[in-house]
Design a protein around this motif. Structure first.
Motif, mmCIF file in Angstrom:
data_model
loop_
_atom_site.group_PDB
_atom_site.id
_atom_site.type_symbol
_atom_site.label_atom_id
_atom_site.label_comp_id
_atom_site.label_asym_id
_atom_site.label_seq_id
_atom_site.Cartn_x
_atom_site.Cartn_y
_atom_site.Cartn_z
ATOM 1 N N ARG A 8 0.833 -1.207 0.000
ATOM 2 C CA ARG A 8 0.000 0.000 0.000
ATOM 3 C C ARG A 8 0.866 1.254 0.000
ATOM 4 N N SER A 32 4.706 0.409 1.317
ATOM 5 C CA SER A 32 5.021 -0.466 2.438
ATOM 6 C C SER A 32 4.179 -1.733 2.360
ATOM 7 N N GLU A 33 4.638 -2.737 3.098
ATOM 8 C CA GLU A 33 3.876 -3.978 3.246
ATOM 9 C C GLU A 33 2.756 -3.708 4.241
ATOM 10 N N ASP A 42 7.650 10.898 12.540
ATOM 11 C CA ASP A 42 7.769 9.471 12.830
ATOM 12 C C ASP A 42 9.239 9.061 12.720
ATOM 13 N N LEU A 47 9.911 5.706 10.877
ATOM 14 C CA LEU A 47 9.784 5.847 9.428
ATOM 15 C C LEU A 47 11.008 6.559 8.859
ATOM 16 N N GLY A 93 3.685 -2.614 7.597
ATOM 17 C CA GLY A 93 4.351 -1.316 7.714
ATOM 18 C C GLY A 93 5.801 -1.307 7.270
ATOM 19 N N TYR A 122 3.630 9.888 4.389
ATOM 20 C CA TYR A 122 4.863 10.369 4.993
ATOM 21 C C TYR A 122 4.520 11.203 6.220
ATOM 22 N N HIS A 158 2.055 4.466 1.655
ATOM 23 C CA HIS A 158 2.247 4.780 3.069
ATOM 24 C C HIS A 158 2.391 6.295 3.190
ATOM 25 N N LEU A 195 8.844 -0.797 5.137
ATOM 26 C CA LEU A 195 9.058 0.060 3.980
ATOM 27 C C LEU A 195 9.663 -0.733 2.823
#
Length: 187
Positions: free
Chosen positions: A3, A51-52, A11, A14, A55, A7, A5, A57
């Motif tokens: 999907r 990302s999967e 975070d 991330l 989550g 920004y 993700h 990346l």
């Protein structure tokens, strides 16, 4: 499930994942530049992440505004990277064709330009519809917009010579007969 993700600059996990992916793709020695780019360029409008479902990346793509004062806004595709163990699956191609380019067109960009990290990527980007610029003699410069200029000066200092970048590639989104060249404020 893969999907888009969002920004989020606040975070820290991330941010760490993005820096790790950039180091894997472009080399650890560039870490100070990646950190500067995150400070100056990354934001919710210009950063695209895949990302999967958990989550993790998978890919990062950064678009930097480039402006030609006479011809309108152009997008410079910067720091496009896919996690090494997922390369070759078409993730970045899908991200570009399904999310990035349609949004750039919707936002009124006249086209996109890039400089492949290696000459072997030229054919990859040709598959996206980009073509090489070879003749810089009678070309109209596309110079960096303010966000890009601020970052590049912070990273490399004040420019001294106005030279075209090597392996320049361009893709107009609207029909044009204009000639373009990318101008680097770095040299």
């Amino acid at each position: 499930m893969i999907r888009l993700h969002p920004y989020d600059g606040s975070d820290s996990l991330l941010r760490s994942s993005i820096l790790s992916l950039l180091s894997e793709a472009f080399g650890k020695e560039g870490q100070p530049y990646y950190e500067l780019a995150m400070e100056y360029l990354y934001d919710g409008e210009h950063t695209f992440l895949l990302s999967e479902g958990d989550g993790a990346l998978l890919a990062v793509a950064l678009v930097v505004d480039y402006v030609d004062p006479d011809k309108g806004r152009w997008a410079y595709l910067y720091s496009f990277a896919t996690r090494e163990d997922r390369r070759g699956e078409g993730l970045m191609t899908g991200l570009y064709k399904e999310a990035i380019e349609p949004r750039l067109i919707e936002r009124g960009y006249r086209g996109a330009c890039l400089v492949p990290a290696t000459s072997s990527l030229v054919s990859f980007y040709k598959g996206w519809g980009f073509h090489l610029l070879r003749d810089a003699e009678d070309a109209i410069p596309i110079t960096p917009g303010q966000r890009a200029t601020d970052y590049l000066i912070a990273a490399y200092g004040q420019p001294s010579i106005d030279n075209p970048l090597p392996f320049r590639m361009i893709k107009p989104f609207v029909p044009t007969v204009d000639h373009y060249r990318l101008v680097s404020p770095l040299d």
